[in-house]
Write an enzyme that holds these catalytic residues in place. Structure first.
Site, PDB file in Angstrom:
ATOM      1  N   LYS A  90       3.438   0.699   2.978  1.00 49.87           N
ATOM      2  CA  LYS A  90       3.028  -0.288   3.978  1.00 49.87           C
ATOM      3  C   LYS A  90       3.124  -1.655   3.318  1.00 49.87           C
ATOM      4  CE  LYS A  90      -0.741   0.538   7.226  1.00 49.87           C
ATOM      5  NZ  LYS A  90      -2.147   0.927   7.296  1.00 49.87           N
ATOM      6  N   GLY A 124      -9.444   8.404   7.885  1.00 49.57           N
ATOM      7  CA  GLY A 124     -10.448   8.639   6.850  1.00 49.57           C
ATOM      8  C   GLY A 124     -11.681   7.847   7.263  1.00 49.57           C
ATOM      9  N   ASN A 135       0.869  -1.172   0.000  1.00 45.87           N
ATOM     10  CA  ASN A 135       0.000   0.000   0.000  1.00 45.87           C
ATOM     11  C   ASN A 135       0.907   1.223   0.000  1.00 45.87           C
ATOM     12  OD1 ASN A 135      -1.799   2.035   0.491  1.00 45.87           O
ATOM     13  ND2 ASN A 135      -2.669   1.140   2.352  1.00 45.87           N
ATOM     14  N   ASN A 185     -12.700   0.629  18.306  1.00 46.23           N
ATOM     15  CA  ASN A 185     -12.173   0.898  19.653  1.00 46.23           C
ATOM     16  C   ASN A 185     -12.959   1.867  20.520  1.00 46.23           C
ATOM     17  OD1 ASN A 185      -9.610  -0.650  19.650  1.00 46.23           O
ATOM     18  ND2 ASN A 185      -9.239   0.607  17.840  1.00 46.23           N
ATOM     19  N   HIS A 207     -12.614   2.936   0.460  1.00 44.31           N
ATOM     20  CA  HIS A 207     -12.674   1.916   1.524  1.00 44.31           C
ATOM     21  C   HIS A 207     -13.468   0.683   1.097  1.00 44.31           C
ATOM     22  CE1 HIS A 207     -12.326   5.470   4.561  1.00 44.31           C
ATOM     23  NE2 HIS A 207     -11.131   4.929   4.381  1.00 44.31           N
ATOM     24  N   ILE A 257     -11.430   3.819  14.905  1.00 45.50           N
ATOM     25  CA  ILE A 257     -12.391   4.451  15.809  1.00 45.50           C
ATOM     26  C   ILE A 257     -13.589   3.523  16.026  1.00 45.50           C
ATOM     27  CG2 ILE A 257     -13.909   6.444  16.148  1.00 45.50           C
ATOM     28  CD1 ILE A 257     -11.994   8.032  14.279  1.00 45.50           C
ATOM     29  N   GLY A 258     -14.102   2.959  14.939  1.00 49.25           N
ATOM     30  CA  GLY A 258     -15.272   2.084  15.027  1.00 49.25           C
ATOM     31  C   GLY A 258     -15.020   0.861  15.900  1.00 49.25           C
ATOM     32  N   GLU A 271      -8.407  -5.233   5.508  1.00 50.10           N
ATOM     33  CA  GLU A 271      -8.274  -4.859   4.093  1.00 50.10           C
ATOM     34  C   GLU A 271      -7.150  -5.637   3.418  1.00 50.10           C
ATOM     35  OE1 GLU A 271      -8.349  -0.776   5.748  1.00 50.10           O
ATOM     36  OE2 GLU A 271      -9.174  -0.228   3.818  1.00 50.10           O
ATOM     37  N   ARG A 300      -2.684  -2.147  -3.319  1.00 53.17           N
ATOM     38  CA  ARG A 300      -3.895  -1.365  -3.075  1.00 53.17           C
ATOM     39  C   ARG A 300      -3.860  -0.113  -3.964  1.00 53.17           C
ATOM     40  NH1 ARG A 300      -4.856   3.338   1.037  1.00 53.17           N
ATOM     41  NH2 ARG A 300      -7.079   3.596   0.732  1.00 53.17           N
ATOM     42  N   ARG A 331     -10.060  15.937   7.607  1.00 49.24           N
ATOM     43  CA  ARG A 331     -10.867  16.347   6.447  1.00 49.24           C
ATOM     44  C   ARG A 331     -12.232  16.826   6.914  1.00 49.24           C
ATOM     45  NH1 ARG A 331     -10.023  10.857   3.751  1.00 49.24           N
ATOM     46  NH2 ARG A 331      -7.771  10.837   3.522  1.00 49.24           N
TER      47      ARG A 331
END
Ligand code: ADP
Length: 402
Positions: free
Chosen positions: A20, A217, A13, A340, A185, A337-338, A390, A96, A246
Site C-alpha cells: 500500500k 483487525g 505499508n 461506519n 494499531h 467498522i467503528g 494512520e 509501517r 481471527r
C-alpha cells in the site's frame, strides 16, 4: 493541484503479497497519491492508484510474478511518470512496521543495523516483518537519496507496565524469548486519542480515553494521560477482540483439543484461528461487517449471533478498562467498522449504559460517511466517532528525520 514548494512523504505499508502506498503532506495531511499493489509474486499481480482524494482510480497489470521491487519500480517509473513535482517534493519515506518488539518506542531512521533488528523480530511477527523487510530493502535501493524511517504499530504501547504486558507464564519465556503482550494499531490509537483530546479541549497529557480501532483487525486501548497503559492485542494480532477472520481470546486448551482429539496439524490450527474464525466463522458467510449487519436486518440467525458476540465482547473489554483508567473522559470508535456501523455503536453504547452512556441517535446517524462527531447526549458519558489516519502519523514520524 499545486504541489510547488510542497514537502511530502512516501508512506509504504508492505504485506506478504501487497504494497500500500501514499504520498502525503505531513503538515496539512493533504494526500496527493494513494494506491495498492496486490497479488505480488503471483501471476495476477496488479496495481491501482488515484491522485488526490477524488482523482479517477487507475489500474494496471504488473508482470506475472512481480515482487515488491517491481511494484515500487512501477510506482516510480510509470505512476509518477511526468509528475516530477511530486517526486521532487518527497523528503522522506515512512515504512509501517507491525512489530518492533521492545527495541523501539519511537520512529527510527533505517540503517543496516536497524534492518537486522527487524529481522530479529521476525519470530514475533512471522507474517508481517519479512514482508516489511522486502519493502524496506526495495525502497532503500530505489529511493536511495531519501531518509527511510520505520514507524511501529507496537511503539505506542511500549508504555504499558509489566502487570499489563506480561502473560502468567514462566519467567524465562519473557526474559529469554520475548513472550509478552506488545499490542498493535498503535499509530491509530495515538491519532484518535490526540483528536479526542482536541475535541474535549484539553491537553493529551491530561486525557484519559478508551479507543476502539475496529477494522478487519480490531483492538481496544486504554490511554491514560495520553499514554497507552493497556490494549487488547497481545504478542500477535490474534489476541483480544473477535475480528473479521481471527478468533480473539479463546481457551488455549482448544488448540490441544484440536490437535490431540481432532487430528489437526498445527498449520491447520493456525489457519482456523487466524483465517476461518471471528465474524466469518460464526456467520458461516462473511468476514465483512456490512454483510453481517445486512444479515441482521434480514433475520439471519448466524449473522445475528456474530453481531451479538462482536458487540458483547467489545463492550466487556471497554468496561474492563474502567479498572485500568479510573476516570474516562471519552470513548472513541474508529476503523472501518467503528467509523461506519451505527448499528454496532448503538448496541455497544446500550451495553455500556451502566457506565453512563446514552446514545444521541441523531449524532450517531450523522457520524456516518467519514464525518465523525459526538454520538452521546448532553449529560451522558462522552463517546466520539473519529476517522483514523494512520498514514498521516507515519508521514509525521518520518518527516522528523528529513
Ligand atoms: P483494515 O483492518 O483492513 O484496515 P478497515 O478499517 O478498512 O479494515 O475496515 C474494514 C471493515 O469495515 C470491514 O468489515 C467492512 O465491512 C467494515 N465497513 C466498511 N464500511 C462499512 C459500513 N458502511 N457499515 C458497516 N461496516 C463497514
Amino acid at each position: 493541484m499545486d504541489t510547488s514548494n510542497n514537502q511530502t512523504v512516501l508512506v509504504l505499508n508492505c504485506g506478504s503479497s501487497s504494497l500500500k502506498f501514499a504520498i502525503i503532506n505531513p503538515e496539512s495531511g493533504q494526500q496527493y497519491l494513494s494506491g495498492l499493489a496486490e497479488a505480488l509474486t503471483l501471476p495476477e499481480a496488479q496495481i491501482s492508484w488515484r491522485f488526490g482524494d477524488d482523482g479517477e482510480k487507475q489500474k494496471a497489470a504488473l508482470a506475472a510474478g512481480a515482487d515488491h521491487t517491481a511494484a515500487l519500480t512501477f510506482l516510480e517509473e510509470q505512476v509518477l511518470h511526468g509528475r516530477h513535482d511530486l517526486l521532487d517534493s518527497l523528503i522522506a519515506v515512512g515504512h509501517r512496521v507491525v512489530n518492533g518488539g521492545e527495541f523501539y518506542s519511537e520512529p527510527v531512521l533505517v540503517d543496516d543495523e536497524v534492518e537486522k533488528v527487524i529481522e530479529k523480530c521476525i519470530p514475533l511477527a512471522p507474517l508481517h516483518n519479512p514482508a516489511h523487510l522486502l519493502g524496506i530493502r526495495a525502497a532503500r535501493r530505489l529511493f536511495a537519496a531519501l531518509p527511510h524511517v520505520l514507524v511501529f504499530d507496537t511503539a505506542f504501547h511500549q508504555t504499558m507496565a509489566p502487570a499489563a504486558f506480561r502473560y502468567a507464564l514462566p519467567d524465562e519465556l519473557y526474559h529469554q524469548h520475548g513472550v509478552r503482550r506488545y499490542g498493535m494499531h498503535g499509530t491509530s490509537h495515538y491519532y484518535v486519542a490526540l483528536k479526542a483530546a482536541e475535541q474535549l479541549g484539553q491537553p493529551l497529557e491530561e486525557t484519559n480515553v478508551i479507543t476502539a480501532h475496529l477494522g478487519n483487525g480490531a483492538s481496544v486501548c486504554a490511554v491514560k494521560n495520553g499514554k497507552s497503559i493497556d490494549t487488547s492485542m497481545g504478542m500477535t494480532p490474534l489476541e483480544g477482540l473477535m475480528m473479521g477472520t481471527r478468533c480473539g481470546n479463546v481457551d488455549p486448551s482448544i488448540v490441544f483439543f484440536m490437535v490431540d482429539e481432532l487430528g489437526y496439524t498445527l498449520e491447520q490450527v493456525k489457519d482456523v484461528l487466524n483465517k476461518k474464525s471471528g465474524l466469518l466463522g460464526i456467520s458461516g458467510k462473511t468476514s465483512d461487517f456490512r454483510g453481517i449487519t445486512q444479515g441482521v436486518e434480514e433475520g439471519d440467525e448466524k449473522a445475528i449471533l456474530a453481531f451479538d458476540m462482536f458487540c458483547y465482547r467489545l463492550a466487556k473489554f471497554i468496561a474492563s478498562y474502567y479498572v485500568s483508567l479510573g476516570r474516562v473522559d471519552a470513548l472513541v470508535f474508529t476503523g472501518g467498522i467503528g467509523e461506519n456501523s451505527m448499528m454496532m455503536r448503538s448496541r455497544v453504547l446500550e451495553l455500556l449504559a451502566p457506565f453512563g452512556y446514552i446514545e444521541d441517535t441523531k449524532g450517531n446517524e450523522a457520524a456516518r460517511f467519514g464525518n465523525g462527531g459526538l454520538i452521546t447526549q448532553a449529560g451522558s458519558a462522552k463517546a466520539f466517532v473519529i476517522p483514523t489516519n494512520e498514514e498521516l502519523v507515519i508521514a509525521q514520524g518520518a518527516a522528523r528525520f528529513a
